[in-house]
Scaffold this active site. Sequence first.
Site, PDB file in Angstrom:
ATOM      1  N   LYS A 287       0.831  -1.199   0.000  1.00 52.68           N
ATOM      2  CA  LYS A 287       0.000   0.000   0.000  1.00 52.68           C
ATOM      3  C   LYS A 287       0.872   1.258   0.000  1.00 52.68           C
ATOM      4  CE  LYS A 287      -3.860  -1.897   2.721  1.00 52.68           C
ATOM      5  NZ  LYS A 287      -4.969  -1.630   1.780  1.00 52.68           N
ATOM      6  N   ARG A 361     -10.897 -11.033   1.027  1.00 50.48           N
ATOM      7  CA  ARG A 361     -11.814 -11.995   0.406  1.00 50.48           C
ATOM      8  C   ARG A 361     -11.256 -13.414   0.468  1.00 50.48           C
ATOM      9  NH1 ARG A 361     -11.341  -8.405  -4.843  1.00 50.48           N
ATOM     10  NH2 ARG A 361     -11.013  -6.974  -3.109  1.00 50.48           N
TER      11      ARG A 361
END
Length: 505
Positions: A287, A361
Amino acid sequence: MMNAKFEAIWRSDLPIELIEAQAVICLVSEAEWITGHFPEAWKEAIASVKERGLFKGSESQLFTIPVMQSDMPITLILVGTGQYPLNPEGLRLAAVRAAKMTVKINADQVVFALPSSLLTYSLSQDIAAVAHALTEGFILGTYRRKTYKRNQQAYIGPERLIFHQDKVFQDEYEQQWYIGMERGKAFAEGTILARDLTNLPGNMLVPRDLASAAERLAEQHGLEYEVLDEQEMVKKGMGGLLSVGSGSVNPPRMIVLKYQGKSAWEGEIIGLVGKGITFDTGGISLKPRLGMEEMISDMGGAAAVLGALHTLCLIRPEQNVVVVIPSAENMPSGSAFKPGDIITTLSGRTVEILNTDAEGRLVLADGLTYAKELGATRIIDVATLTGAVVSALGDVATGAVSNDDPFLNEFILASKRTGEKVWPLPAYTEFEEMLRSEVADLRNSTGRYGASITAGLFIGTFAEGMPWIHLDIAGTAYVSKERGIHPKGATGAMVRTIADYVINQ
């Protein structure tokens, strides 16, 4: 944090002037500000405020007046309610505003003066609902995030809240008030548990610490629980969770708690699955630096289901619930999973990894499959899943994806009762097609278009047709500034709505 000694009670046997307190809260509508009857000791101070036009009872208006009560100076906190009856959210917010003021003035004991026309303040005309909203709002309004300064002061906040209403003689009225008051307290305590967990720094909450917090909650309420370590996960084939945790020195954990509200562990079982990424660097798909410190909140889904479970344990509804939390730390290292990898999940489905920052996920895929193995017949998963949902809904609403419209509609009704905003996103077949991979059953990233929907539908694949709702709380779990019922930082988003949904089943 809240005051550990806090209690809420009801009194109608004494005039308000004789109750010892440092602050008195009064709900005042515009009409009652003009015609209302206040204790004689307050009249001079109130008349001065009226003459100067400093307070009019407008909605959201807050005003404090120093007055005398039992020969002691106290603070009268006037909370305007406007012209119309308030819904539960309006009452909740009024209590939040008043509570914040009681913290500012260091009031230990607070009286909440209820007008004799109290039910005219509520659109629902429901005593228990009014008590719930006011109690919940007051407790959440006193919340303060824990800090770690060298000269840290102990938490200061109200220790006792006394709801007072003159001339109430019906036992049923008082009973309904206590029912609502206890429920409001339970909802607030569950939310505060979620806030406290989510606000913990990443070095103070790794997967084993989250498992320990879950164990403490289970032991507090006498719940059955299980924590799988990495060796047990290897045996079961939990490749999604193991892959995400492979880059960290802090190994992953699969956490399970069971709440049994029925005589037998059979029939409908609600599965609550919470994403427990205790810190998310993005892994190899690192990130950007700016804002990464807020990734302590990436376990907000896990905190939400634990908070909801705490509320359920306090209220004890007749429902069976299994809570599943896949927890890992997503870090870059020589052992981390990589873009281009193919992993095999607990379900046996394979996934092509295109972005290691789409890790939530993957752990939830194993979480849903495990919840099904444990007997869940319908599932709600909660996750700080995508930045895309923030682009769509900001930090105002939670995005929802589902394969069952009646199920989702019931949940949205619960959200309207709690005041938490939930917005359904379309689950069109075209979005599902975007998840197909040429080399595996699924790919874990589909690009920017429809990203919050495709991420949710990826998880829904592992529901395998079972009624399922996905809640993306990436925008609502952690906010950058105080607003309404939410403090700066962790909010405890979805705790109250999940609890409300389960209770009303």
